[in-house]
Design an enzyme around this catalytic site. Structure first.
Site, mmCIF file in Angstrom:
data_model
loop_
_atom_site.group_PDB
_atom_site.id
_atom_site.type_symbol
_atom_site.label_atom_id
_atom_site.label_comp_id
_atom_site.label_asym_id
_atom_site.label_seq_id
_atom_site.Cartn_x
_atom_site.Cartn_y
_atom_site.Cartn_z
ATOM 1 N N LYS A 222 1.421 62.935 78.621
ATOM 2 C CA LYS A 222 1.775 64.172 78.233
ATOM 3 C C LYS A 222 4.015 63.394 77.523
ATOM 4 O O LYS A 222 3.846 64.346 76.439
ATOM 5 C CB LYS A 222 2.283 64.929 79.708
ATOM 6 C CG LYS A 222 3.239 66.842 79.130
ATOM 7 C CD LYS A 222 2.355 67.480 77.585
ATOM 8 C CE LYS A 222 3.718 68.413 76.618
ATOM 9 N NZ LYS A 222 3.570 69.867 77.124
ATOM 10 N N CYS A 276 10.391 71.482 74.388
ATOM 11 C CA CYS A 276 9.632 70.566 74.705
ATOM 12 C C CYS A 276 10.232 69.244 74.579
ATOM 13 O O CYS A 276 9.560 68.037 74.860
ATOM 14 C CB CYS A 276 8.093 71.011 74.476
ATOM 15 S SG CYS A 276 7.276 71.918 74.786
HETATM 16 N N1 SAJ Z 1 9.457 69.129 63.183
HETATM 17 C C1 SAJ Z 1 10.438 68.769 61.991
HETATM 18 N N2 SAJ Z 1 9.607 68.182 61.773
HETATM 19 C C2 SAJ Z 1 7.991 67.368 61.482
HETATM 20 C C3 SAJ Z 1 7.822 68.473 62.626
HETATM 21 C C4 SAJ Z 1 8.185 69.015 63.187
HETATM 22 O O1 SAJ Z 1 11.454 68.549 62.006
HETATM 23 O O2 SAJ Z 1 7.358 67.215 60.866
HETATM 24 C C5 SAJ Z 1 10.366 70.139 64.775
HETATM 25 C C6 SAJ Z 1 10.257 71.814 64.348
HETATM 26 O O3 SAJ Z 1 11.081 72.895 63.460
HETATM 27 C C7 SAJ Z 1 10.565 71.661 65.343
HETATM 28 C C8 SAJ Z 1 10.794 70.831 66.533
HETATM 29 O O4 SAJ Z 1 10.288 69.551 65.132
HETATM 30 O O5 SAJ Z 1 12.269 72.570 65.257
HETATM 31 C C9 SAJ Z 1 9.151 70.856 67.247
HETATM 32 O O6 SAJ Z 1 8.286 71.650 66.706
HETATM 33 P P1 SAJ Z 1 6.233 71.095 66.334
HETATM 34 O O7 SAJ Z 1 5.928 71.621 66.002
HETATM 35 O O8 SAJ Z 1 6.483 69.661 66.353
HETATM 36 O O9 SAJ Z 1 5.858 70.864 68.381
HETATM 37 P P2 SAJ Z 1 6.284 72.045 69.453
HETATM 38 O O10 SAJ Z 1 7.510 71.647 70.206
HETATM 39 O O11 SAJ Z 1 6.057 73.609 69.182
HETATM 40 O O12 SAJ Z 1 5.301 71.736 70.557
HETATM 41 C C10 SAJ Z 1 4.935 70.154 71.184
HETATM 42 C C11 SAJ Z 1 3.787 69.859 70.155
HETATM 43 N N3 SAJ Z 1 3.365 68.648 71.106
HETATM 44 C C12 SAJ Z 1 3.057 67.378 69.791
HETATM 45 O O13 SAJ Z 1 2.406 67.747 68.699
HETATM 46 C C13 SAJ Z 1 2.855 65.849 70.333
HETATM 47 C C14 SAJ Z 1 2.574 70.809 70.917
HETATM 48 O O14 SAJ Z 1 1.212 69.976 71.347
HETATM 49 C C15 SAJ Z 1 2.923 70.234 72.661
HETATM 50 O O15 SAJ Z 1 1.833 71.192 73.643
HETATM 51 C C16 SAJ Z 1 4.508 70.879 73.211
HETATM 52 O O16 SAJ Z 1 5.632 69.785 72.058
HETATM 53 C C17 SAJ Z 1 5.016 71.276 74.061
HETATM 54 O O17 SAJ Z 1 4.227 72.332 75.150
HETATM 55 O O18 SAJ Z 1 4.681 70.244 75.347
#
Ligand code: SAJ
Length: 423
Positions: A222, A276
């Site tokens: 994780k 996360c």
């Molecule tokens: N972000 C960027 N650029 C990107 C992708 C995301 O700047 O290309 C930013 C988003 O705007 C946001 C942050 O990253 O601020 C996180 O967003 P996210 O959509 O990547 O992830 P979370 O935090 O909503 O959810 C993550 C997920 N982990 C992965 O995709 C590996 C989810 O599957 C997990 O269950 C969750 O963390 C968790 O609970 O740990």
């Protein structure tokens, strides 16, 4: 566990937040008797009224239905059950050290009502070794029970034994219910039979494949998933800063580089938000500071990105005597109403603190601003009014509603686009 027997199994979910409440509701909807336990009386009361205290699509309908049918009840104290799922927060404290006091408190509380044959599952994202600690805390609290320990064999048939496993949640906020049911799951047991027992339970609610391993590997898996995404986003964020120096359009650059069959660069943004991805890498860094150099560097790049965006806004604001700055989006990512740990909020908060200008925030997903922004003089506006009044328009969150907005409204404005919407 045969199907009917499992449905009669009592499940207790400790912690009714963004993971615990959807998990409890999903098991309840599949016919299990579920008690959700939370230490906050208002949370327990809200759920027992069939209402919810968090924002997540479709969760309100599901909770109302399972509370009305009597499958889900909430309680302030642990009650006896056959399965205990721990879904409490695991933040960091001080210099990024993991805070396990909520896991320990939940474990010791549920240990009091454990009986032989019960299964304890840690779902909270946790540092490597935490599930073994859970087993140790149970063993200390309940010396009458036989508790599995890593590397020691405890027969499955042992009458006094309990089972302890880790099954980390992996769901995406905004799509929690869909992903809870459909995502593949990793289950790590303190011993093998514990993992098998947990698999048999989750098989009732999960359609994705379930992979068994040991507890330490499941914990690290994780952490590695979120660290991997953090590193990938940091690469994109670093490119955006390089491109600004080298006068290259980062969005076009990434699109072109991604034409290569083995390149898949993510998108830069104003920083990484949520509970996360900005937290979990620290569980690896704090455990292995000498080795986790790349993970730390990525975390530092993403952590610093809002300051870089603020410097761009200040540069532009310096060109106006009384700048009006429209900030589009406050959520931590597009198309959600979740403002927690949002880099957009951090940027607007800092602009307000510096009195950088008149600040107009546009966030179609909220009805009112967080108190700290409202008190600092930030106004919540609709898109058209904010853009019309603004000298500088900053795109902070690429909500679909902003992407659809008429571009002509932006004519003559200074644009700062952290998400590549206007490129
Ligand atoms: N972000 C960027 N650029 C990107 C992708 C995301 O700047 O290309 C930013 C988003 O705007 C946001 C942050 O990253 O601020 C996180 O967003 P996210 O959509 O990547 O992830 P979370 O935090 O909503 O959810 C993550 C997920 N982990 C992965 O995709 C590996 C989810 O599957 C997990 O269950 C969750 O963390 C968790 O609970 O740990």
């Amino acid at each position: 566990m045969p199907h009917d027997q499992a449905k009669r199994a009592q499940i207790s979910v400790c912690g009714l937040g963004y993971i615990g409440l959807p998990t409890a509701s999903l098991f309840a909807a599949r016919g299990f008797c579920v008690t959700g336990v939370d230490v906050v009386p208002a949370v327990v009361d809200t759920i027992n009224r069939g209402e919810i205290h968090i924002e997540e699509p479709y969760l309100d309908v599901l909770v109302r239905s399972v509370v009305q049918s009597g499958q889900l009840k909430a309680s302030l104290t642990p009650v006896g059950a056959d399965v205990f799922i721990i879904a409490v927060p695991t933040p960091f404290v001080g210099d990024h050290q993991p805070e396990l006091k909520y896991v320990e408190a939940a474990t010791r509380a549920l240990a009091a009502v454990l009986k032989p044959g019960d299964l304890v599952i840690l779902e909270s994202t946790s540092p490597v070794g935490t599930t073994e600690l859970v087993a140790q805390w149970i063993a200390q609290t309940r010396p009458d029970l036989r508790v599995p320990a890593a590397g020691a064999t405890l027969p499955a048939a042992c009458a006094e034994r309990i089972y302890v496993a880790h099954c980390p949640e992996r769901v995406l906020p905004g799509k929690i219910l869909k992903e809870l049911a459909e995502n593949e799951r990793i289950i790590g047991g303190v011993d093998r039979v514990s993992a098998e027992r947990a698999r048999d339970l989750y098989a009732h609610v999960v359609t994705g494949a379930i992979h068994l391993t040991d507890a330490r590997t499941a914990e690290m898996c994780k952490l590695v998933e979120n660290s991997s995404r953090d590193v990938a986003i940091a690469f994109a964020n670093e490119l955006s800063m390089l491109c600004a120096e080298l006068d290259v359009n980062v969005w076009e650059l990434i699109k072109l580089a991604n034409c290569h069959p083995r390149v898949n660069i993510l998108q830069p943004g104003p920083g990484v938000g949520g509970h996360c991805i900005a937290v979990d890498p620290w569980f690896l860094i704090s455990a292995c500071p000498e080795q986790a150099r790349l993970i730390r560097a990525a975390r530092e790049v993403n952590h610093a990105k809002p300051q870089w965006v603020l410097a761009r806004i200040r540069e532009q604001a310096a060109g106006f005597r009384n700048p009006v700055i429209a900030c589009l989006g406050l959520a931590f990512k597009p198309n959600v109403d979740d403002l927690r740990e949002s880099p957009a909020v951090e940027i607007v908060r800092q602009l307000a603190r510096e009195q950088a200008g008149r600040l107009l925030a546009v966030e179609p997903f909220v009805a009112e601003l967080p108190a700290e922004l409202a008190e600092a003089g930030v106004c919540l506006c609709d898109f058209t009014a904010a853009v019309k009044a603004a000298d500088i328009v900053v795109m902070l969150v690429d909500h679909d509603a902003f992407k659809r907005a008429e571009r002509a409204q932006l004519a003559g404005k200074v644009l700062i686009d952290t998400r590549g919407v206007w490129q």
